[in-house]
Design an enzyme around this catalytic site. Sequence first.
Site, PDB file in Angstrom:
ATOM      1  N   ASN A 146     -28.035 -50.491 -56.638  1.00  0.00           N
ATOM      2  CA  ASN A 146     -28.908 -51.624 -56.332  1.00  0.00           C
ATOM      3  C   ASN A 146     -29.597 -51.377 -55.005  1.00  0.00           C
ATOM      4  OD1 ASN A 146     -27.142 -52.719 -54.155  1.00  0.00           O
ATOM      5  ND2 ASN A 146     -25.737 -53.074 -55.868  1.00  0.00           N
ATOM      6  N   ASP A 190     -21.744 -54.531 -61.029  1.00  0.00           N
ATOM      7  CA  ASP A 190     -20.930 -55.299 -61.971  1.00  0.00           C
ATOM      8  C   ASP A 190     -20.394 -54.444 -63.112  1.00  0.00           C
ATOM      9  OD1 ASP A 190     -21.174 -57.814 -60.687  1.00  0.00           O
ATOM     10  OD2 ASP A 190     -23.193 -58.025 -61.495  1.00  0.00           O
ATOM     11  N   PHE A 209     -19.735 -62.923 -50.551  1.00  0.00           N
ATOM     12  CA  PHE A 209     -21.185 -63.043 -50.463  1.00  0.00           C
ATOM     13  C   PHE A 209     -21.746 -63.261 -51.866  1.00  0.00           C
ATOM     14  CE2 PHE A 209     -20.761 -61.914 -46.203  1.00  0.00           C
ATOM     15  CZ  PHE A 209     -21.992 -61.931 -45.554  1.00  0.00           C
TER      16      PHE A 209
END
Length: 397
Positions: free
Chosen positions: A208, A276, A323
Amino acid sequence: MLTDKRILLIIGGGIAAYKSLDLIRQLRKRGAWVTPILTNAGGEFVTPLSVSALAGEKVYRDLFDLTDEAEMGHIQLSRSADLVVVAPATADLMAKMAHGHANDLASTLLMATDTPVLVAPAMNVRMWEHPATQRNIKTLRGDGIGFVGPNEGDMACGEYGPGRMAEPLEIVSAIEGMLADGPLSGQRILVTSGPTHEPIDPVRYIANRSSGSQGSAIARALAVQGADVVFVTGPADAERPQGVHIVEVQTAAEMLSAVKAVLPVNVAIFAAAVADWRVTSVSDSKIKKQNGAIPTLEFAENPDILATVSQMKTGRPELVVGFAAETDDVIAHATAKRLRKGCDWIVANDVSPETGIMGGSENAVTVISDAGAESWPRMGKEAVAHKLAERIAAALH
């Protein structure tokens, strides 16, 4: 915690010298004594009268002032303080320090002192990035000199990037940490940061856009407040924080193993943007195109590091902070995440592309806890980190 501490403050030349006035005020407010040294260049930006009025002390400027030498020689002046602070520390001053020059009062004091030294660099981004400056920084860190900042942001010269002097409260926190009176002294804190890279084959991976800059800033802020910080980071672009124990990992599974190895800790902060999912079968060789056929990838869910630690039955940290990087319904999604994971706080932010937050130098966060949601104004990531560190220190006492 700074009551009766003696700070020798060297004010270098640069527009950031105006911040030194507020720094003096903040130090005096906390009970510290400030002896100011104003360089000739610094005197072009702030006046001796304003510095003296705030410090309540005489301003020293000239190495060859015989009256001053009779009253307090430069050797005594250099060793009478608990800490020497250089703010702003210009490229010229840092070069003198790195190479042992002593041709004015400030550089002579820095050569003569046996007291710990903290510098707050401030300069144009090109000067900060210049190879000579980077060599000098490496030398100074090797000599045990402490650093706070610089921050990224707009420059007075109109450019943008690293080189802005740290804010006065950030410098105060760094001073408290160096004097071992930091509010987080004795606290062992884990910080995770950066993205994870989940391999597909030897040359491809899932990742990411996280730069790791917010996590690095948090680790730095905690360290300057006296915490014993363990920093577990994925392959991030951000500069690694100084004065902390660093553990480098690549994947989510490696990060979980590293986190488990670090425990127990007093506080765990999970700022990493962990992937994920991972590919179930990683190819040993590069996947080739096959007559236009699209390869099929099977995915599995990665371990949930935040939930794993938050829901520990024994040895759970006193405070667990997660977070939540969201793109819509930020507070609602983050509130649900906190309850689902079982952590104490969630720091939520909007990472939609138009915000420029993911990979950028600023952040706008909302801290969600049992007490509700508290939104902070948009600010530099270093400022967010220091505010979060102060909030953590208050929660532990």
